[in-house]
Write an enzyme that holds these catalytic residues in place. Structure first.
Site, PDB file in Angstrom:
ATOM      1  N   GLY A   1       0.788  -1.232   0.000  1.00 61.30           N
ATOM      2  CA  GLY A   1       0.000   0.000   0.000  1.00 61.30           C
ATOM      3  C   GLY A   1       0.820   1.282   0.000  1.00 61.30           C
ATOM      4  O   GLY A   1       0.358   2.313   0.480  1.00 61.30           O
TER       5      GLY A   1
ATOM      6  N   ASN B   1      -5.828   2.574 -12.863  1.00 59.56           N
ATOM      7  CA  ASN B   1      -4.817   1.608 -12.436  1.00 59.56           C
ATOM      8  C   ASN B   1      -3.433   2.194 -12.682  1.00 59.56           C
ATOM      9  O   ASN B   1      -3.263   3.043 -13.555  1.00 59.56           O
ATOM     10  CB  ASN B   1      -4.973   0.312 -13.237  1.00 59.56           C
ATOM     11  CG  ASN B   1      -4.005  -0.771 -12.782  1.00 59.56           C
ATOM     12  OD1 ASN B   1      -3.752  -0.929 -11.581  1.00 59.56           O
ATOM     13  ND2 ASN B   1      -3.424  -1.501 -13.715  1.00 59.56           N
TER      14      ASN B   1
ATOM     15  N   HIS C   1       0.536   0.965 -13.556  1.00 60.17           N
ATOM     16  CA  HIS C   1       1.325  -0.187 -13.984  1.00 60.17           C
ATOM     17  C   HIS C   1       2.800   0.223 -14.000  1.00 60.17           C
ATOM     18  O   HIS C   1       3.140   1.266 -14.561  1.00 60.17           O
ATOM     19  CB  HIS C   1       0.876  -0.652 -15.380  1.00 60.17           C
ATOM     20  CG  HIS C   1       1.603  -1.873 -15.820  1.00 60.17           C
ATOM     21  ND1 HIS C   1       1.367  -3.119 -15.263  1.00 60.17           N
ATOM     22  CD2 HIS C   1       2.604  -2.048 -16.718  1.00 60.17           C
ATOM     23  CE1 HIS C   1       2.179  -4.004 -15.818  1.00 60.17           C
ATOM     24  NE2 HIS C   1       2.931  -3.384 -16.705  1.00 60.17           N
TER      25      HIS C   1
END
Ligand code: GRF
Length: 210
Positions: free
Chosen positions: A12, A107, A109
C-alpha cells in the site's frame, strides 16, 4: 471533494502517497474506503492509522467471480465512491465490474504500456522481464481500466532509466518512487475535471478550457 475507493493487495505504498498528497492539500480528494483482496497486508494498517474504513474481501470465499465483484460494487457504492483506484491490487477485474464503474477506475502499472503488461505481468515479474529484454528505459503508466488487462486509455506516463547494475529490486524501487508522484498527479487531473476521453486517447485539458 472527490471520493476515492482504493483497492489493494499488498504494502500500500501508493495508497500512502495518495494519503500524503491529500494531507498536504495537493490532492482535492478523500479516501473513503480501502478494500483489500488479502488479509493481514500492510495497506490495511495504513488505512487504520488514518481512521479510514478498511475491509477485506477475499475472492476465493465467493462461489463465482460475479458474487465477489458484487460485494466489491456494493461496498464501493455504500461509500458513494466517485473514483475507484487500483493500487497494487492483484486481481484482474471482469467486464461486469468495469461496466459498473465505466470510466471511473484507474490503475497504475510499473512499466511503459503497451510493453511489459497484460496477464501475468505484475510485481517483480514486470521488472525482471524489462531487465531480461535489455531495454534502457522503462517507466510508469496510469490508465483508465477497460475490459482488458492493462489495455485502457492512458492518462499519464513517465520514464525511468534502467541502469547497467540494476537488479529487479533496485529497478522496482526507482520505478516505485515515480509511481508515488504520478498517481496523485493523475487523480488530481481527474478531480479537476481535466481528463477528456476520446476513444483510446485521453486529452488533458487546461484549466481555462474546463
Ligand atoms: C506497484 O509497483 C504497482 O505499480 C503495482 O504493484 C505495486 C504495488 O505497490 N501494481 P504498493 O502496494 O502500492 O506499495
Amino acid at each position: 471533494m472527490l471520493r476515492l475507493g482504493v483497492l489493494v493487495s499488498g504494502s500500500g505504498s501508493n495508497l500512502q502517497s495518495i494519503l500524503d498528497n491529500i494531507k498536504s492539500g495537493y490532492l482535492p480528494a478523500e479516501v473513503v474506503v480501502v478494500i483489500s483482496s488479502k488479509a493481514g497486508v500492510y495497506a490495511l494498517e495504513r488505512a487504520k492509522k488514518h481512521n479510514i474504513p478498511a475491509t477485506v474481501v477475499i475472492p476465493k470465499k465467493y462461489k463465482t467471480r460475479e458474487e465477489y465483484e458484487d460485494e466489491l460494487i456494493k461496498t464501493l457504492n455504500s461509500y458513494n465512491v466517485d473514483l475507484v483506484i487500483l493500487a497494487g491490487y492483484i486481481r484482474v477485474l471482469s467486464p461486469y465490474f468495469v461496466r459498473a464503474f465505466q470510466g471511473k477506475i484507474m490503475n497504475i502499472h510499473p512499466a511503459l504500456i503497451p510493453s511489459f503488461c497484460g496477464e501475468g505481468y505484475y510485481g517483480e515479474k514486470v521488472h525482471r522481464a524489462v531487465m531480461d529484454y535489455g531495454v534502457k528505459v522503462t517507466g510508469v503508466t496510469v490508465h483508465f481500466v477497460d475490459e482488458g488487462a492493462d489495455t485502457g486509455p492512458i492518462i499519464l506516463q513517465r520514464t525511468v532509466p534502467v541502469m547497467d547494475d540494476d537488479t529487479p529490486e533496485t529497478l522496482a524501487a526507482r520505478v516505485l518512487e515515480e509511481e508515488h508522484r504520478i498517481y496523485p498527479d493523475a487523480i488530481k487531473l481527474y478531480a479537476e475535471g481535466r481528463l477528456q476521453i476520446s476513444g483510446r486517447t485521453v486529452k488533458i485539458i487546461s484549466k481555462e478550457e474546463i
